[in-house]
Design a protein around this motif. Sequence first.
Motif, PDB file in Angstrom:
ATOM      1  N   ILE A 201       3.208  -8.035 -13.790  1.00 52.91           N
ATOM      2  CA  ILE A 201       3.345  -7.729 -12.372  1.00 52.91           C
ATOM      3  C   ILE A 201       2.147  -6.865 -11.968  1.00 52.91           C
ATOM      4  CG2 ILE A 201       5.830  -8.021 -12.216  1.00 52.91           C
ATOM      5  CD1 ILE A 201       6.180  -5.017 -12.418  1.00 52.91           C
ATOM      6  N   ARG A 202       1.670  -7.108 -10.768  1.00 53.88           N
ATOM      7  CA  ARG A 202       0.483  -6.423 -10.278  1.00 53.88           C
ATOM      8  C   ARG A 202       0.772  -5.732  -8.962  1.00 53.88           C
ATOM      9  NH1 ARG A 202      -4.306  -7.550 -12.269  1.00 53.88           N
ATOM     10  NH2 ARG A 202      -4.465  -9.134 -13.881  1.00 53.88           N
ATOM     11  N   PHE A 203       0.160  -4.588  -8.831  1.00 47.61           N
ATOM     12  CA  PHE A 203       0.227  -3.841  -7.577  1.00 47.61           C
ATOM     13  C   PHE A 203      -1.184  -3.385  -7.242  1.00 47.61           C
ATOM     14  CE2 PHE A 203       4.222  -3.081  -9.827  1.00 47.61           C
ATOM     15  CZ  PHE A 203       5.141  -3.501  -8.888  1.00 47.61           C
ATOM     16  N   TRP A 204      -1.439  -3.220  -5.971  1.00 45.17           N
ATOM     17  CA  TRP A 204      -2.699  -2.617  -5.539  1.00 45.17           C
ATOM     18  C   TRP A 204      -2.565  -1.101  -5.674  1.00 45.17           C
ATOM     19  CZ3 TRP A 204      -6.713  -5.648  -5.072  1.00 45.17           C
ATOM     20  CH2 TRP A 204      -6.519  -6.979  -4.745  1.00 45.17           C
ATOM     21  N   ASN A 205      -3.660  -0.440  -5.971  1.00 45.43           N
ATOM     22  CA  ASN A 205      -3.637   1.026  -6.091  1.00 45.43           C
ATOM     23  C   ASN A 205      -3.022   1.671  -4.857  1.00 45.43           C
ATOM     24  OD1 ASN A 205      -4.808   1.005  -8.620  1.00 45.43           O
ATOM     25  ND2 ASN A 205      -6.854   1.484  -7.886  1.00 45.43           N
ATOM     26  N   HIS A 206      -3.390   1.187  -3.678  1.00 45.81           N
ATOM     27  CA  HIS A 206      -2.892   1.817  -2.449  1.00 45.81           C
ATOM     28  C   HIS A 206      -1.380   1.703  -2.337  1.00 45.81           C
ATOM     29  CE1 HIS A 206      -1.959  -1.674   0.118  1.00 45.81           C
ATOM     30  NE2 HIS A 206      -2.944  -2.268  -0.512  1.00 45.81           N
ATOM     31  N   GLN A 207      -0.769   0.676  -2.955  1.00 44.00           N
ATOM     32  CA  GLN A 207       0.688   0.547  -2.909  1.00 44.00           C
ATOM     33  C   GLN A 207       1.362   1.704  -3.644  1.00 44.00           C
ATOM     34  OE1 GLN A 207       0.608  -3.720  -4.300  1.00 44.00           O
ATOM     35  NE2 GLN A 207       2.417  -3.775  -2.970  1.00 44.00           N
ATOM     36  N   VAL A 208       0.734   2.172  -4.708  1.00 46.93           N
ATOM     37  CA  VAL A 208       1.307   3.290  -5.458  1.00 46.93           C
ATOM     38  C   VAL A 208       1.379   4.530  -4.571  1.00 46.93           C
ATOM     39  CG1 VAL A 208       0.966   4.827  -7.447  1.00 46.93           C
ATOM     40  CG2 VAL A 208       0.577   2.371  -7.689  1.00 46.93           C
ATOM     41  N   PHE A 209       0.371   4.714  -3.718  1.00 44.74           N
ATOM     42  CA  PHE A 209       0.346   5.883  -2.843  1.00 44.74           C
ATOM     43  C   PHE A 209       1.202   5.698  -1.594  1.00 44.74           C
ATOM     44  CE2 PHE A 209      -3.918   6.053  -4.916  1.00 44.74           C
ATOM     45  CZ  PHE A 209      -3.653   7.147  -5.713  1.00 44.74           C
ATOM     46  N   GLU A 210       1.188   4.493  -1.032  1.00 38.60           N
ATOM     47  CA  GLU A 210       1.836   4.267   0.256  1.00 38.60           C
ATOM     48  C   GLU A 210       3.254   3.698   0.154  1.00 38.60           C
ATOM     49  OE1 GLU A 210      -0.898   1.799   2.415  1.00 38.60           O
ATOM     50  OE2 GLU A 210      -2.551   3.208   2.095  1.00 38.60           O
ATOM     51  N   GLU A 211       3.565   3.027  -0.943  1.00 41.21           N
ATOM     52  CA  GLU A 211       4.862   2.372  -1.100  1.00 41.21           C
ATOM     53  C   GLU A 211       5.433   2.657  -2.489  1.00 41.21           C
ATOM     54  OE1 GLU A 211       4.203  -1.836  -0.363  1.00 41.21           O
ATOM     55  OE2 GLU A 211       2.590  -1.323   1.007  1.00 41.21           O
ATOM     56  N   PHE A 212       5.355   3.898  -2.919  1.00 41.82           N
ATOM     57  CA  PHE A 212       5.709   4.241  -4.291  1.00 41.82           C
ATOM     58  C   PHE A 212       7.131   3.829  -4.647  1.00 41.82           C
ATOM     59  CE2 PHE A 212       7.112   6.984  -7.746  1.00 41.82           C
ATOM     60  CZ  PHE A 212       6.095   6.745  -8.661  1.00 41.82           C
ATOM     61  N   ASP A 213       8.076   4.083  -3.764  1.00 43.46           N
ATOM     62  CA  ASP A 213       9.468   3.725  -4.068  1.00 43.46           C
ATOM     63  C   ASP A 213       9.621   2.218  -4.276  1.00 43.46           C
ATOM     64  OD1 ASP A 213      10.243   6.360  -3.956  1.00 43.46           O
ATOM     65  OD2 ASP A 213      11.026   6.235  -1.908  1.00 43.46           O
ATOM     66  N   ALA A 214       8.942   1.432  -3.467  1.00 45.54           N
ATOM     67  CA  ALA A 214       9.018  -0.032  -3.608  1.00 45.54           C
ATOM     68  C   ALA A 214       8.386  -0.486  -4.922  1.00 45.54           C
ATOM     69  CB  ALA A 214       8.332  -0.711  -2.427  1.00 45.54           C
ATOM     70  N   VAL A 215       7.300   0.144  -5.325  1.00 42.68           N
ATOM     71  CA  VAL A 215       6.658  -0.179  -6.604  1.00 42.68           C
ATOM     72  C   VAL A 215       7.622   0.123  -7.746  1.00 42.68           C
ATOM     73  CG1 VAL A 215       4.799   0.504  -8.194  1.00 42.68           C
ATOM     74  CG2 VAL A 215       4.286   0.099  -5.770  1.00 42.68           C
TER      75      VAL A 215
END
Length: 118
Positions: A89-103
């Motif tokens: 599974i892949r996430f963009w770095n910005h998702q970790v900062f902006e959508e941490f709960d969803a990640v």
Amino acid sequence: MMKAITRQRQLRQAMPEAEHLLWRFLRNRNLCGVKFRRQHPIGCYIVDFACIERLLIVELDGGQHNEDEAKIYDQRRTDYLQRGGWRVIRFWNHQVFEEFDAVMEEIYRQLLLPGPSP
């Protein structure tokens, strides 16, 4: 082998901030009681985070992964890992900062999926 160990150490020391943040929540069996390894070698690749017991790989991608050449490399790499039985599974770095709960929810959801047969 020594070259891979040296490369792992370099990658651990130069982890992007997004990886540092996610690692704080994946380490020490904090999520579902499973062990994650960071900068873990699998074949000729080193993955960001791997849960061996669930055959799950979590990759964080920066903007450079959006370039055509990187997309081709990433797909080849993912295909190789999936042929070995891994889920990637892949996430963009910005998702970790902006959508941490969803990640974290997606990683959790993936961990709950049936794993490999013994």
